[in-house]
Design a protein around this motif. Structure first.
Motif, PDB file in Angstrom:
ATOM      1  N   ALA A   8       0.652  -1.191  -0.018  1.00  0.00           N
ATOM      2  CA  ALA A   8      -0.041  -0.118  -0.069  1.00  0.00           C
ATOM      3  C   ALA A   8       0.691   1.400  -0.135  1.00  0.00           C
ATOM      4  O   ALA A   8       0.258   2.417  -0.333  1.00  0.00           O
ATOM      5  N   GLY A  10       3.404   1.394  -2.235  1.00  0.00           N
ATOM      6  CA  GLY A  10       3.937   1.169  -3.478  1.00  0.00           C
ATOM      7  C   GLY A  10       3.326   1.974  -4.634  1.00  0.00           C
ATOM      8  O   GLY A  10       2.113   2.610  -4.189  1.00  0.00           O
ATOM      9  N   SER A  31       1.626  -2.964   4.592  1.00  0.00           N
ATOM     10  CA  SER A  31       2.878  -3.250   4.047  1.00  0.00           C
ATOM     11  C   SER A  31       3.694  -3.197   5.622  1.00  0.00           C
ATOM     12  O   SER A  31       3.317  -2.868   6.451  1.00  0.00           O
ATOM     13  N   ARG A  32       5.207  -3.219   5.240  1.00  0.00           N
ATOM     14  CA  ARG A  32       6.098  -3.096   6.473  1.00  0.00           C
ATOM     15  C   ARG A  32       5.857  -1.684   7.133  1.00  0.00           C
ATOM     16  O   ARG A  32       6.059  -1.589   8.376  1.00  0.00           O
ATOM     17  N   ASP A  33       5.461  -0.601   6.399  1.00  0.00           N
ATOM     18  CA  ASP A  33       5.486   0.587   6.893  1.00  0.00           C
ATOM     19  C   ASP A  33       4.227   1.294   6.779  1.00  0.00           C
ATOM     20  O   ASP A  33       3.941   2.554   6.734  1.00  0.00           O
ATOM     21  N   MET A  62       8.937  -7.659  -7.122  1.00  0.00           N
ATOM     22  CA  MET A  62       9.323  -8.434  -8.150  1.00  0.00           C
ATOM     23  C   MET A  62      10.837  -8.877  -7.693  1.00  0.00           C
ATOM     24  O   MET A  62      11.825  -8.085  -7.046  1.00  0.00           O
ATOM     25  N   ALA A  90       3.367  -9.369 -13.759  1.00  0.00           N
ATOM     26  CA  ALA A  90       3.844  -8.410 -14.891  1.00  0.00           C
ATOM     27  C   ALA A  90       3.668  -8.909 -16.273  1.00  0.00           C
ATOM     28  O   ALA A  90       3.595 -10.183 -16.410  1.00  0.00           O
ATOM     29  N   GLN A 102       6.473 -15.315 -10.288  1.00  0.00           N
ATOM     30  CA  GLN A 102       5.235 -14.616 -10.538  1.00  0.00           C
ATOM     31  C   GLN A 102       4.057 -15.782 -11.022  1.00  0.00           C
ATOM     32  O   GLN A 102       3.020 -15.874 -10.729  1.00  0.00           O
ATOM     33  N   PRO A 121       0.728  -5.617 -15.358  1.00  0.00           N
ATOM     34  CA  PRO A 121       0.734  -4.327 -16.131  1.00  0.00           C
ATOM     35  C   PRO A 121       2.294  -4.475 -16.830  1.00  0.00           C
ATOM     36  O   PRO A 121       3.223  -5.323 -16.602  1.00  0.00           O
ATOM     37  N   ASN A 122       2.387  -3.535 -18.010  1.00  0.00           N
ATOM     38  CA  ASN A 122       3.441  -3.240 -18.498  1.00  0.00           C
ATOM     39  C   ASN A 122       4.616  -2.219 -17.700  1.00  0.00           C
ATOM     40  O   ASN A 122       3.868  -1.931 -16.504  1.00  0.00           O
ATOM     41  N   TRP A 123       5.700  -1.745 -17.849  1.00  0.00           N
ATOM     42  CA  TRP A 123       6.355  -0.845 -17.176  1.00  0.00           C
ATOM     43  C   TRP A 123       5.285   0.259 -17.206  1.00  0.00           C
ATOM     44  O   TRP A 123       4.718   0.598 -17.914  1.00  0.00           O
TER      45      TRP A 123
END
Ligand SMILES: NC(=O)c1ccc[n+]([C@@H]2O[C@H](COP(=O)([O-])OP(=O)(O)OC[C@H]3O[C@@H](n4cnc5c(N)ncnc54)[C@H](OP(=O)(O)O)[C@@H]3O)[C@@H](O)[C@H]2O)c1
Length: 271
Positions: A8, A10, A31-33, A62, A90, A102, A121-123
C-alpha cells in the motif's frame, strides 16, 4: 468487512487504496510501513492483518524471493474466509518458467479463491517520476542509463489505469476469473519520454545507453541483489525484442475507456 491492500505504500497499491476510499469502500493499506503492519517474512503479522478482511489486493515485490511466503499468506487468507483476490504480476509473466515467482503466485491465486483476477501491467509511466527509472536517474544527475537503445519502445501504462482495473476487479464480478495485460495506448521510446520531460523538474531528463556491464555496476552501487538485476535484464531483453511495445485492449476491456497516454501523464505530473 473490508479490502486489505498489500504493497500500500507502493506505486500501484497507494492508488488502489485511494480509489477504494474515494468510492467510500472500507479498505486498509498494508505493508511493513503501512497503516496495517504486514511483512511477508513475519508470520506473526499475518493474522492481525487479516482480521475482518473479505477481499485482498496482492502485490509482491518483483524478484524479492518472497513468493513462497506470500503464497503461504494467501493460504491463510483463504482459510480465514477471504473469497476475492486480485493479484498483480507483470506483462509476459505467463510466458516465464512454470516455477518462476510470478507464475507460482498466479497459480496459487487461481487455486485458492472463488473470485480471482490476475492483472499484468507493462512498465509504468510512474517509473519515470517515482519508481525505478527515477531512482536510477537521481543517482546520475537526471540521466537515465539503461542497457537499451534510446529508440527502444515500450507501451508504458499509467499506474492509475492499473489501480482502476484492480478496483474494478475487486468490486465487479464480471472481471472475476480473468487475466488482464495492461498497456498504454501506443508504444513510446525512451527518447520520446525524455523529449516530453525536457525543461521540466522531472527526475529523468536525459538518457544514455550503457552496456550490460555498465548497468550491472550502477545496479550494484544501488545495493540491488543479483536476483533483482537478473530479472531486470530479462525485462530489458523483452524491451529490446519489441515484446514490451505490444499494445493490448485490456484497459478498455476492463474499464470501458482508453488508457491514459504517456504525454498526458507527463503534462499532469511534471512541470
Ligand atoms: N513498476 C513497474 O514498472 C511494474 C511493471 C510491471 C509489473 N509491476 C508489478 O506491479 C506490482 C506493483 O508494483 P509497484 O511498482 O507499485 O511496487 P513498488 O512501488 O515497488 O511497491 C512495493 C510494495 O511492497 C511493499 N513491500 C516490500 N517488501 C515487503 C515485505 N517484506 N512485506 C510486505 N510488503 C513489502 C512495499 O512497502 P514497504 O516498503 O512499506 O513494506 C511497497 O508498498 C508488483 O507486483 C510489480 O511486480 C510493476
Amino acid at each position: 468487512m473490508s479490502t486489505l491492500v498489500t504493497g500500500a505504500t507502493g506505486q500501484v497499491g497507494r492508488r488502489v487504496l485511494t480509489e477504494l476510499r474515494r468510492r467510500g469502500l472500507p479498505a486498509a493499506g498494508a505493508s511493513r510501513d503501512g497503516e496495517v503492519r504486514l511483512d511477508w517474512t513475519d508470520t506473526t503479522s499475518w493474522e492481525p492483518a487479516l482480521e475482518g478482511v473479505e477481499s485482498l489486493f496482492v502485490t509482491v515485490p518483483m524478484a524479492s524471493g518472497l513468493a513462497d511466503r506470500a503464497g503461504a499468506f494467501l493460504e491463510r487468507a483463504a482459510g480465514s474466509g477471504v473469497r476475492t483476490a486480485v493479484l498483480t504480476t507483470a506483462m509476459g509473466s505467463e510466458n516465464g518458467p512454470p516455477d518462476s515467482e510470478q507464475r507460482v503466485l498466479e497459480r496459487r491465486v487461481r487455486e485458492l479463491f472463488d473470485h480471482w483476477t490476475v492483472v499484468r501491467p507493462n512498465w509504468l509511466d510512474q517509473d519515470f517520476t517515482e519508481g525505478l527509472f527515477a531512482r536510477l536517474a537521481r543517482s546520475r544527475n537526471g540521466r537515465l542509463e539503461l542497457p537499451l537503445s534510446k529508440r527502444a519502445e515500450v507501451s508504458f501504462v499509467d499506474a492509475r489505469d492499473v489501480a482502476h482495473t484492480v478496483v474494478a476487479a475487486l468490486t465487479d464480478d464480471s472481471l472475476h476469473g480473468r487475466e488482464y495485460t495492461l498497456t498504454g495506448p501506443a508504444p513510446v521510446s525512451f527518447r520520446d519520454v525524455v523529449r516530453m520531460t525536457k525543461g521540466t523538474e522531472s527526475p529523468v531528463w536525459r538518457y544514455k545507453k550503457v552496456d550490460e556491464a555498465g548497468f550491472y555496476f550502477r545496479a550494484t552501487n544501488m545495493g540491488w541483489s543479483d536476483r533483482y538485476v537478473d530479472t531486470l535484464n530479462e525485462r530489458f531483453r523483452a524491451v529490446a525484442d519489441g515484446r514490451a511495445a505490444v499494445v493490448t485492449e485490456d484497459v478498455r476491456r476492463a474499464l470501458g475507456r482508453d488508457p491514459v497516454p504517456v504525454a498526458k501523464f507527463v503534462r499532469e505530473s511534471v512541470h
